[in-house]
Scaffold this motif. Structure first.
Motif, PDB file in Angstrom:
ATOM      1  N   PHE A 193      -4.553  -2.285   9.695  1.00  0.00           N
ATOM      2  CA  PHE A 193      -4.786  -2.480   8.297  1.00  0.00           C
ATOM      3  C   PHE A 193      -4.166  -3.787   8.008  1.00  0.00           C
ATOM      4  O   PHE A 193      -4.602  -4.615   7.021  1.00  0.00           O
ATOM      5  N   ARG A 194      -3.013  -4.173   8.515  1.00  0.00           N
ATOM      6  CA  ARG A 194      -2.325  -5.490   8.242  1.00  0.00           C
ATOM      7  C   ARG A 194      -3.148  -6.775   8.518  1.00  0.00           C
ATOM      8  O   ARG A 194      -3.427  -7.719   7.870  1.00  0.00           O
ATOM      9  N   ARG A 234      12.930  -5.756   2.786  1.00  0.00           N
ATOM     10  CA  ARG A 234      11.754  -6.653   2.251  1.00  0.00           C
ATOM     11  C   ARG A 234      12.297  -7.693   1.085  1.00  0.00           C
ATOM     12  O   ARG A 234      11.525  -8.335   0.673  1.00  0.00           O
ATOM     13  N   ARG A 243       0.457   6.967   0.169  1.00  0.00           N
ATOM     14  CA  ARG A 243       1.179   6.059   0.894  1.00  0.00           C
ATOM     15  C   ARG A 243       2.037   6.541   2.143  1.00  0.00           C
ATOM     16  O   ARG A 243       3.029   6.943   2.235  1.00  0.00           O
ATOM     17  N   PRO A 244       1.442   6.226   3.145  1.00  0.00           N
ATOM     18  CA  PRO A 244       1.619   6.458   4.662  1.00  0.00           C
ATOM     19  C   PRO A 244       3.292   6.249   5.018  1.00  0.00           C
ATOM     20  O   PRO A 244       3.885   6.821   5.708  1.00  0.00           O
ATOM     21  N   LEU A 245       3.581   4.979   4.336  1.00  0.00           N
ATOM     22  CA  LEU A 245       4.914   4.223   4.906  1.00  0.00           C
ATOM     23  C   LEU A 245       6.078   5.225   4.332  1.00  0.00           C
ATOM     24  O   LEU A 245       7.173   5.039   4.511  1.00  0.00           O
ATOM     25  N   MET A 296       6.181  -0.600  -3.020  1.00  0.00           N
ATOM     26  CA  MET A 296       5.387   0.530  -3.393  1.00  0.00           C
ATOM     27  C   MET A 296       6.039   1.260  -4.725  1.00  0.00           C
ATOM     28  O   MET A 296       7.642   1.205  -4.981  1.00  0.00           O
ATOM     29  N   ASP A 312      -5.646  -3.764  -1.860  1.00  0.00           N
ATOM     30  CA  ASP A 312      -5.887  -2.380  -1.287  1.00  0.00           C
ATOM     31  C   ASP A 312      -7.103  -1.812  -1.699  1.00  0.00           C
ATOM     32  O   ASP A 312      -7.806  -1.273  -0.633  1.00  0.00           O
ATOM     33  N   ILE A 346      -6.698   4.335   2.117  1.00  0.00           N
ATOM     34  CA  ILE A 346      -5.656   3.488   2.881  1.00  0.00           C
ATOM     35  C   ILE A 346      -5.009   4.803   3.979  1.00  0.00           C
ATOM     36  O   ILE A 346      -4.751   4.322   5.134  1.00  0.00           O
ATOM     37  N   GLY A 366      -0.508  -4.995  -1.700  1.00  0.00           N
ATOM     38  CA  GLY A 366       0.089  -3.988  -1.130  1.00  0.00           C
ATOM     39  C   GLY A 366       1.537  -4.283  -0.935  1.00  0.00           C
ATOM     40  O   GLY A 366       1.740  -5.572  -0.874  1.00  0.00           O
ATOM     41  N   GLY A 367       2.538  -3.496  -1.024  1.00  0.00           N
ATOM     42  CA  GLY A 367       3.999  -3.570  -1.058  1.00  0.00           C
ATOM     43  C   GLY A 367       4.222  -4.655   0.356  1.00  0.00           C
ATOM     44  O   GLY A 367       5.414  -4.864   0.242  1.00  0.00           O
ATOM     45  N   GLY A 368       3.582  -4.229   1.203  1.00  0.00           N
ATOM     46  CA  GLY A 368       3.877  -5.032   2.504  1.00  0.00           C
ATOM     47  C   GLY A 368       3.359  -6.231   2.870  1.00  0.00           C
ATOM     48  O   GLY A 368       3.494  -6.724   3.752  1.00  0.00           O
ATOM     49  N   LYS A 399       2.782  -2.511  -9.915  1.00  0.00           N
ATOM     50  CA  LYS A 399       1.796  -3.713  -9.760  1.00  0.00           C
ATOM     51  C   LYS A 399       0.367  -3.513 -10.124  1.00  0.00           C
ATOM     52  O   LYS A 399      -0.187  -4.253 -11.028  1.00  0.00           O
TER      53      LYS A 399
HETATM   54  C1  S3P Z   1       2.249  -0.662   1.528  1.00  0.00           C
HETATM   55  C2  S3P Z   1       2.101  -0.496   0.191  1.00  0.00           C
HETATM   56  C3  S3P Z   1       0.798   0.242  -0.393  1.00  0.00           C
HETATM   57  C4  S3P Z   1      -0.301   0.020   0.755  1.00  0.00           C
HETATM   58  C5  S3P Z   1      -0.012   0.554   2.318  1.00  0.00           C
HETATM   59  C6  S3P Z   1       1.275  -0.242   2.699  1.00  0.00           C
HETATM   60  C7  S3P Z   1       3.712  -1.072   1.859  1.00  0.00           C
HETATM   61  O1  S3P Z   1       0.396  -0.454  -1.503  1.00  0.00           O
HETATM   62  O2  S3P Z   1      -0.648  -1.456   0.880  1.00  0.00           O
HETATM   63  O3  S3P Z   1       0.200   1.790   2.046  1.00  0.00           O
HETATM   64  O4  S3P Z   1       3.780  -1.644   3.173  1.00  0.00           O
HETATM   65  O5  S3P Z   1       4.319  -1.242   1.255  1.00  0.00           O
HETATM   66  P1  S3P Z   1       1.260  -0.118  -2.851  1.00  0.00           P
HETATM   67  O6  S3P Z   1       2.408  -1.193  -2.754  1.00  0.00           O
HETATM   68  O7  S3P Z   1       0.252  -0.400  -3.805  1.00  0.00           O
HETATM   69  O8  S3P Z   1       1.660   1.184  -2.692  1.00  0.00           O
END
Ligand code: S3P
Length: 174
Positions: free
Chosen positions: A60-61, A142, A124-126, A14, A37, A48, A85-87, A18
């Motif tokens: 979400f995943r 990661r 960004r919830p995480l 995040m 996303d 999100i 998304g970052g995950g 990107k």
């Molecule tokens: C996430 C990153 C977010 C989004 C979600 C989870 C993550 O996207 O997919 O909040 O797990 O790193 P960005 O990387 O665009 O912020």
């Protein structure tokens, strides 16, 4: 010049840039840009943040894998720039798809810079209510997964969006 056959994926933590880099690169190269996303948000008709709150991360995943699978199977219609998304790298299945269906670039970014960039962010919830140490820990966990999927990486910590986009254009010959 256009992407020949394969899509280009941008992966990274995040705040690595990107989406911004992908959009500029798309403009520069005349290529469609698809953000996983944004596809999910459109499909579910909610941000999100709300999706995480109402249905949880696991839901979400699942959606994220569905979207990636469709894009990997040619869902974009033509080779495109796909920002993620970052995950997305957390699931083995996603990592396989990223490795097999396109050229994947890791936008690397110093976690301290990530924290600076996302200080005011509420989407960004995480990372909500996380300390710098916790964010750094998540990044370190990661890191090997990003590296596993990518054919190359670019450090965006001290570069402008334009510099990163130009560097990708040059290195990927697009
Ligand atoms: C996430 C990153 C977010 C989004 C979600 C989870 C993550 O996207 O997919 O909040 O797990 O790193 P960005 O990387 O665009 O912020």
């Amino acid at each position: 010049m256009k992407l020949q056959q394969e899509s280009l994926y941008l992966i990274g933590f995040m705040g690595a840039g990107k989406t911004s880099v992908g959009n500029l690169l798309g403009d520069m190269c005349g290529l469609a840009v698809i953000d996983t996303d944004q596809v999910i948000e459109k499909q579910e008709n909610m941000p999100i943040r709300d999706l995480f709150e109402r249905h949880g991360e696991a839901y979400f995943r699942e959606l994220e894998t569905d979207v990636l699978q469709k894009l990997a199977n040619g869902g974009a219609g033509a080779p495109a720039i796909i920002t993620t998304g970052g995950g997305i790298i957390l699931k083995e299945k996603n990592r396989q798809l990223l490795k097999e269906s396109g050229r994947t670039i890791f936008l690397q970014c110093n976690p301290k810079v990530v924290v600076e960039r996302l200080q005011q962010d509420t989407t960004r919830p995480l990372i909500k209510n996380k300390t710098i140490e916790e964010i750094n820990h998540m990044y370190q966990m990661r890191l090997p997964l990003y590296l596993e999927c990518a054919i190359t990486s670019i450090d965006t910590s001290a570069q402008s969006i334009k510099e990163v986009a130009e560097s990708i254009k040059l290195r990927m010959n697009i």
